[in-house]
Design an enzyme around this catalytic site. Structure first.
Site, PDB file in Angstrom:
ATOM      1  N   ASP A 202       2.114  -0.389  11.523  1.00  0.00           N
ATOM      2  CA  ASP A 202       2.086  -1.730  12.130  1.00  0.00           C
ATOM      3  C   ASP A 202       3.248  -2.606  11.694  1.00  0.00           C
ATOM      4  OD1 ASP A 202       1.321  -2.042   9.523  1.00  0.00           O
ATOM      5  OD2 ASP A 202      -0.380  -3.352   9.941  1.00  0.00           O
TER       6      ASP A 202
ATOM      7  N   ASP B  37       5.578  -5.377   5.740  1.00  0.00           N
ATOM      8  CA  ASP B  37       6.122  -6.697   6.091  1.00  0.00           C
ATOM      9  C   ASP B  37       6.280  -7.613   4.868  1.00  0.00           C
ATOM     10  OD1 ASP B  37       5.853  -5.748   8.600  1.00  0.00           O
ATOM     11  OD2 ASP B  37       4.503  -7.320   9.323  1.00  0.00           O
TER      12      ASP B  37
ATOM     13  N   ASP C 128      -0.328   2.545   8.364  1.00  0.00           N
ATOM     14  CA  ASP C 128      -0.908   1.831   9.514  1.00  0.00           C
ATOM     15  C   ASP C 128      -0.025   1.818  10.759  1.00  0.00           C
ATOM     16  OD1 ASP C 128      -2.985   1.281   7.844  1.00  0.00           O
ATOM     17  OD2 ASP C 128      -2.802  -0.893   7.908  1.00  0.00           O
TER      18      ASP C 128
ATOM     19  N   ARG D  72      -5.737  -1.901   8.950  1.00  0.00           N
ATOM     20  CA  ARG D  72      -6.242  -3.261   8.680  1.00  0.00           C
ATOM     21  C   ARG D  72      -6.182  -4.135   9.932  1.00  0.00           C
ATOM     22  NH1 ARG D  72      -4.393  -5.748   3.264  1.00  0.00           N
ATOM     23  NH2 ARG D  72      -2.606  -4.481   3.795  1.00  0.00           N
TER      24      ARG D  72
ATOM     25  N   THR E 210       4.123   2.529   5.378  1.00  0.00           N
ATOM     26  CA  THR E 210       2.685   2.249   5.455  1.00  0.00           C
ATOM     27  C   THR E 210       2.055   3.272   6.397  1.00  0.00           C
ATOM     28  OG1 THR E 210       0.950   0.731   6.210  1.00  0.00           O
ATOM     29  CG2 THR E 210       3.028   0.547   7.327  1.00  0.00           C
TER      30      THR E 210
ATOM     31  N   ARG F 167       0.592  -4.870  -5.710  1.00  0.00           N
ATOM     32  CA  ARG F 167       0.621  -6.114  -4.941  1.00  0.00           C
ATOM     33  C   ARG F 167       0.849  -7.210  -5.988  1.00  0.00           C
ATOM     34  NH1 ARG F 167      -0.817  -4.303   0.270  1.00  0.00           N
ATOM     35  NH2 ARG F 167      -2.504  -2.789   0.284  1.00  0.00           N
TER      36      ARG F 167
ATOM     37  N   GLY G 151       0.838  -1.214   0.000  1.00  0.00           N
ATOM     38  CA  GLY G 151       0.000   0.000   0.000  1.00  0.00           C
ATOM     39  C   GLY G 151       0.863   1.250   0.000  1.00  0.00           C
TER      40      GLY G 151
END
Ligand code: ADP
Ligand code: F6P
Length: 337
Positions: A129, A103, A127, A171, A125, A72, A11
Site C-alpha cells: 500500500d 510511508d 501490504d 491494515r 511492506t 516503530r 513493519g
C-alpha cells in the site's frame, strides 16, 4: 559520497534482507563504505551503527525478517529526535542513508534530506500500500504464504463441509486478500476498498450449499475491514446457519523466505538507491511502475510527481494514493461460481 548507511523501519517484510545486501554490495562496488543501523530510526538516535562489509551480508538474501531489526519510533517525527539522529550520522562519518520501510519511514528520509543528509526510500511492506510503486518488497511473499495457507484450509474445509472466514493482513489495503483469494479460488473476498452487505455475503454462502452443489465455502477477509471473529459474528446475526470457522493468518504472512520475485525486486531497488545517492540525490523514493524502476520526490508538489504535499496548514496529503485493483475483485466475482 564516501560512506552511506542503511536501515529498515516500520513493519518488517520478507526481502528486506535482500535489499540491505544489495545496498551494501553495490556501495562496495562503487568504492563506498557502508554502515548498518540497527532498529530503524531508534538505533540511529541511539548510535547503534556499525560497519558492514561484503561478508557481513553473506547468507541473508534468502532469509525472512530483517537482520538489522526494525522499530516503530515516533520520536523521530519530532525535530529533537531528528537532530539527535543527525549527530550520530556525523559522528560515524555518514553522508547518505537508504531507508527501507513504508510511508512513515519515507517521511523520516525526507527530514534527513532536508537536514543535509540525502536519504532514499525503498518500499518495504507486505501490504503493497505504498504510494509511487505498483509492488512493494514483501508483497509477493505474503501472497504466496497466504495462498499456501488457504489451499490447506480448503482441504479441511472440504473434508468437514465447513465455511471458513480467513483473515489476512492489510491494515488499510485489500491487496493481499485479493491476490491470495484469486490464487486460492476463494468464494468471496471482502476488502476495505469495497462496500459489502452482510446479508448478501450470507445469501451467497446459503446459495452455494443449496443450489450450486458446494459442500464448503471459503471467504477471504482483509484485516482492514474488521477482524475475522467480528465478521463471523455478523454473519451469524444475519442468519448464517453453516458450520462456520475463523482463522487469522496474522503475522505468519510477515515471515518466511522471500520469493524469487521479492529477492529480485529488493536487489534491483537496493542497487538503484546506491546509484541515486552516488549521484548526490536524496529525498526520493524508488518504485516499480510498469516493470521499470522509477523514483519520485517524497515531498513536493503533485505537478512534479511528489508522493506527498504539505497544505498551508502544514498537513501532509498523499497526492496519488495507492489503490487496490478493484477489477480483480470483479474478476473473482466472475470466477467464483
Ligand atoms: P511505515 O514506515 O511502515 O509506514 P510507521 O508509520 O510506523 O511505519 O513509520 C516508521 C517510522 O518512521 C516511525 O516509527 C518513525 O520513526 C518514522 N516516521 C514516521 N512518521 C514520520 C514523520 N512524519 N517524520 C519523521 N519520521 C517519521
Ligand atoms: O503494515 C504491515 C502490517 O503487517 C499490517 O498489515 C498490520 O496491520 C500491521 O503491520 C501489524 O503491525 P504490528 O506488527 O505492529 O502489530
Amino acid at each position: 559520497m564516501k560512506r552511506i548507511a542503511v536501515l529498515t523501519s516500520g513493519g518488517d517484510a520478507p526481502g528486506m534482507n535482500a535489499a540491505v545486501r544489495a545496498v551494501v554490495r553495490k556501495a562496495i562496488s562503487e568504492g563506498m563504505e557502508v554502515c548498518g543501523i540497527n532498529r530503524g530510526y531508534a538505533g540511529m538516535v541511539e548510535g547503534d551503527i556499525f560497519p558492514l562489509d561484503a561478508k557481513g551480508v553473506s547468507n541473508i538474501l534468502s532469509r525472512g525478517g530483517t537482520f538489522l531489526q526494525s522499530a516503530r519510533y515516533p520520536e523521530f517525527a519530532k525535530l529533537e529526535g531528528q537532530l539527535k539522529g543527525i549527530e550520530q550520522l556525523k559522528k560515524h562519518g555518514i553522508e547518505g542513508v537508504v531507508v527501507i520501510g513504508g510511508d512513515g519511514s519515507y517521511h523520516g528520509a525526507m527530514r534527513l534530506t532536508e537536514h543535509g543528509f540525502p536519504a532514499i526510500g525503498l518500499p518495504g511492506t507486505i501490504d503493497n500500500d505504498i504510494v509511487g510503486t505498483d509492488y512493494t518488497i514483501g508483497f509477493d511473499t505474503a501472497v504466496s504464504t497466504a495462498t499456501e495457507a488457504l489451499d490447506k484450509i480448503r482441504d479441511t474445509s472440504f473434508s468437514h463441509g465447513r465455511t471458513f472466514v480467513v483473515e489476512v493482513m492489510g491494515r488499510n489495503a485489500g491487496d493481499i486478500a485479493l491476490w491470495s483469494g484469486i490464487a486460492a479460488g476463494a468464494d468471496q473476498i471482502i476488502i476495505p476498498e469495497e462496500d459489502y452487505d452482510i446479508n448478501e455475503v450470507v445469501a451467497k454462502v446459503k446459495d452455494g450449499y443449496a443450489t450450486k452443489g458446494k459442500n464448503h465455502h471459503l471467504i477471504v477477509l482483509a484485516e482492514g475491514v474488521m477482524h475475522g471473529d467480528a465478521f463471523a459474528a455478523k454473519m451469524k446475526e444475519a442468519g448464517d446457519d453453516s458450520d462456520l470457522r475463523v482463522t487469522n493468518l496474522g503475522h505468519i504472512l510477515r515471515g518466511g523466505a522471500p520469493t524469487p520475485r521479492d529477492r529480485v525486486l529488493a536487489s534491483w531497488m537496493g542497487a538503484h538507491a546506491v546509484e541515486l545517492l552516488k549521484a548526490g540525490k536524496g529525498g526520493l523514493a524508488v518504485g516499480l511502475q510498469n516493470e521499470e524502476l522509477v523514483e519520485h520526490p517524497i515531498l513536493g508538489s503533485a505537478e512534479e510527481g511528489a508522493l506527498f504535499s504539505l497544505t498551508e496548514a502544514g498537513k501532509i496529503v498523499v497526492n496519488n494514493p495507492h489503490k487496490a485493483r478493484l477489477d480483480f475483485a470483479a474478476l473473482n466475482r466472475d470466477l467464483a461460481h
